[in-house]
Design a protein around this motif. Structure first.
Motif, mmCIF file in Angstrom:
data_model
loop_
_atom_site.group_PDB
_atom_site.id
_atom_site.type_symbol
_atom_site.label_atom_id
_atom_site.label_comp_id
_atom_site.label_asym_id
_atom_site.label_seq_id
_atom_site.Cartn_x
_atom_site.Cartn_y
_atom_site.Cartn_z
ATOM 1 N N VAL A 24 0.778 4.551 4.963
ATOM 2 C CA VAL A 24 0.519 3.718 4.105
ATOM 3 C C VAL A 24 -0.858 5.287 3.321
ATOM 4 N N ALA A 25 -0.520 5.429 2.167
ATOM 5 C CA ALA A 25 -1.415 6.055 1.444
ATOM 6 C C ALA A 25 -2.265 5.528 0.007
ATOM 7 N N GLU A 26 -3.255 5.787 -0.323
ATOM 8 C CA GLU A 26 -3.510 4.895 -1.511
ATOM 9 C C GLU A 26 -4.386 6.500 -1.819
ATOM 10 N N SER A 27 -4.293 6.183 -3.863
ATOM 11 C CA SER A 27 -4.905 7.444 -4.899
ATOM 12 C C SER A 27 -5.498 6.667 -5.719
ATOM 13 N N VAL A 28 -6.974 7.702 -4.725
ATOM 14 C CA VAL A 28 -8.310 6.525 -5.758
ATOM 15 C C VAL A 28 -8.828 6.834 -7.374
ATOM 16 N N SER A 29 -8.666 5.373 -7.307
ATOM 17 C CA SER A 29 -9.224 6.026 -8.592
ATOM 18 C C SER A 29 -10.330 5.345 -9.319
ATOM 19 N N ARG A 30 -12.030 5.363 -9.720
ATOM 20 C CA ARG A 30 -12.912 4.935 -10.043
ATOM 21 C C ARG A 30 -12.743 3.417 -9.832
ATOM 22 N N SER A 31 -12.110 2.456 -10.370
ATOM 23 C CA SER A 31 -11.898 1.734 -10.454
ATOM 24 C C SER A 31 -11.880 0.317 -8.938
ATOM 25 N N THR A 32 -11.191 0.881 -8.126
ATOM 26 C CA THR A 32 -10.566 0.620 -6.762
ATOM 27 C C THR A 32 -11.509 1.574 -5.642
ATOM 28 N N VAL A 33 -12.181 2.852 -5.645
ATOM 29 C CA VAL A 33 -13.014 3.141 -4.815
ATOM 30 C C VAL A 33 -13.161 2.533 -4.141
ATOM 31 N N GLY A 34 -13.804 1.803 -4.351
ATOM 32 C CA GLY A 34 -14.753 0.729 -3.304
ATOM 33 C C GLY A 34 -13.618 -0.250 -2.915
ATOM 34 N N GLN A 35 -12.479 -0.530 -2.444
ATOM 35 C CA GLN A 35 -11.492 -1.172 -1.927
ATOM 36 C C GLN A 35 -10.641 0.053 -1.862
ATOM 37 N N ASP A 36 -10.733 1.238 -2.181
ATOM 38 C CA ASP A 36 -9.482 1.937 -0.632
ATOM 39 C C ASP A 36 -10.397 2.166 0.402
ATOM 40 N N TYR A 37 -12.017 2.339 -0.163
ATOM 41 C CA TYR A 37 -12.210 3.655 1.216
ATOM 42 C C TYR A 37 -13.068 1.832 1.780
ATOM 43 N N GLY A 38 -12.953 0.377 1.861
ATOM 44 C CA GLY A 38 -13.492 -0.282 1.942
ATOM 45 C C GLY A 38 -12.871 -1.430 2.537
ATOM 46 N N ARG A 39 -12.199 -2.379 1.791
ATOM 47 C CA ARG A 39 -11.248 -3.289 1.955
ATOM 48 C C ARG A 39 -10.105 -3.284 2.311
ATOM 49 N N LYS A 40 -8.923 -2.300 1.780
ATOM 50 C CA LYS A 40 -8.290 -1.802 1.706
ATOM 51 C C LYS A 40 -8.336 -1.042 3.568
ATOM 52 N N LEU A 41 -9.552 -0.411 3.503
ATOM 53 C CA LEU A 41 -9.407 0.561 5.160
ATOM 54 C C LEU A 41 -9.354 -0.727 6.188
ATOM 55 N N ASN A 42 -10.210 -1.869 5.815
ATOM 56 C CA ASN A 42 -10.110 -2.585 7.415
ATOM 57 C C ASN A 42 -8.818 -2.769 7.728
ATOM 58 N N GLN A 43 -8.450 -3.701 5.670
ATOM 59 C CA GLN A 43 -6.843 -4.166 6.108
ATOM 60 C C GLN A 43 -5.651 -3.209 7.083
ATOM 61 N N TYR A 44 -6.089 -2.340 6.547
ATOM 62 C CA TYR A 44 -4.789 -1.521 7.173
ATOM 63 C C TYR A 44 -5.248 -1.130 8.657
ATOM 64 N N ALA A 45 -6.490 -1.373 9.205
ATOM 65 C CA ALA A 45 -6.449 -1.337 10.754
ATOM 66 C C ALA A 45 -5.967 -2.472 11.102
ATOM 67 N N ALA A 46 -6.687 -3.331 10.810
ATOM 68 C CA ALA A 46 -6.656 -4.751 11.253
ATOM 69 C C ALA A 46 -5.181 -4.820 11.540
#
Length: 205
Positions: free
Chosen positions: A125-147
């Motif tokens: 999976v790949a994600e392009s970071v936006s100012r409004s989603t930076v916390g999600q991309d480096y945080g929750r999404k990262l943990n979700q994809y690993a899990a």
């Protein structure tokens, strides 16, 4: 809306198959869209009672298209893999279902009418970071994809001009995280197939 439910609204505001999958939200989504005059270049994400508005800039579009086309060219033929974008990854986990910008899945895992794919078929999976989603991309999404056991997660940060390649998931974390500057070439393997991604992307100034 039920707290914890994540919903994405497509650029036409209808939500597509999402409303068919969760019919109880169809009317609510129509009401939200009709009450907000939004440009087509904005993607909406509803997550745990919060509304995120993410601009789809030229930098985001070009980066996503570049990754998708590069991987599709290298994974064509007999690789057994298929490159796609903007598909929901099932099942929900902790009330959340991510929709990566780019995905590599098993060939045949998606039919012509499918907007969702089971996590067991997702390799990248790949994600392009936006100012409004930076916390999600480096945080929750990262943990979700690993899990979810997704082997490779690539973050493209058009805000900083950097990428991070995450691999080797263990629990809800990746044990390998390698940064790259825009302009560098990233090499890795997907289901045993070696690929490279050129990162000549544009940074948002």
């Amino acid at each position: 809306m039920v707290p914890g439910r994540t919903m994405a609204v497509s650029r036409d505001g209808q939500g597509g198959e999402m409303t068919a999958m969760y019919p109880e939200y169809a009317q609510w989504l129509r009401q939200v869209r009709s009450s907000m005059k939004l440009p087509k270049a904005v993607k909406l994400l509803f997550d745990q009672g919060r509304l995120y508005m993410s601009p789809v800039t030229e930098a985001h579009s070009e980066a996503d298209d570049s990754i998708r086309l590069q991987l599709a060219e290298q994974l064509g033929g007999e690789s057994g893999l298929h490159v796609t974008r903007d598909k929901g990854v099932l099942p929900e986990m902790d009330g959340y279902m991510p929709e990566p910008d780019v995905l590599v899945v098993d060939a045949g895992a998606l039919g012509p009418g499918d907007a969702f794919v089971d996590q067991k078929h997702v390799h990248f999976v790949a994600e392009s970071v936006s100012r409004s989603t930076v916390g999600q991309d480096y945080g929750r999404k990262l943990n979700q994809y690993a899990a979810r056991g997704i082997a490779t997660y690539l973050i493209v940060d058009v805000l900083t001009g950097e990428c991070v390649l995450y691999q080797a998931p263990k629990g809800d974390e990746y044990t390998s995280a390698v940064p790259y500057r825009f302009g560098e070439e990233i090499g890795f393997s997907l289901a045993g197939v070696p690929v490279t991604v050129r990162t000549d992307f544009k940074k948002i100034c």
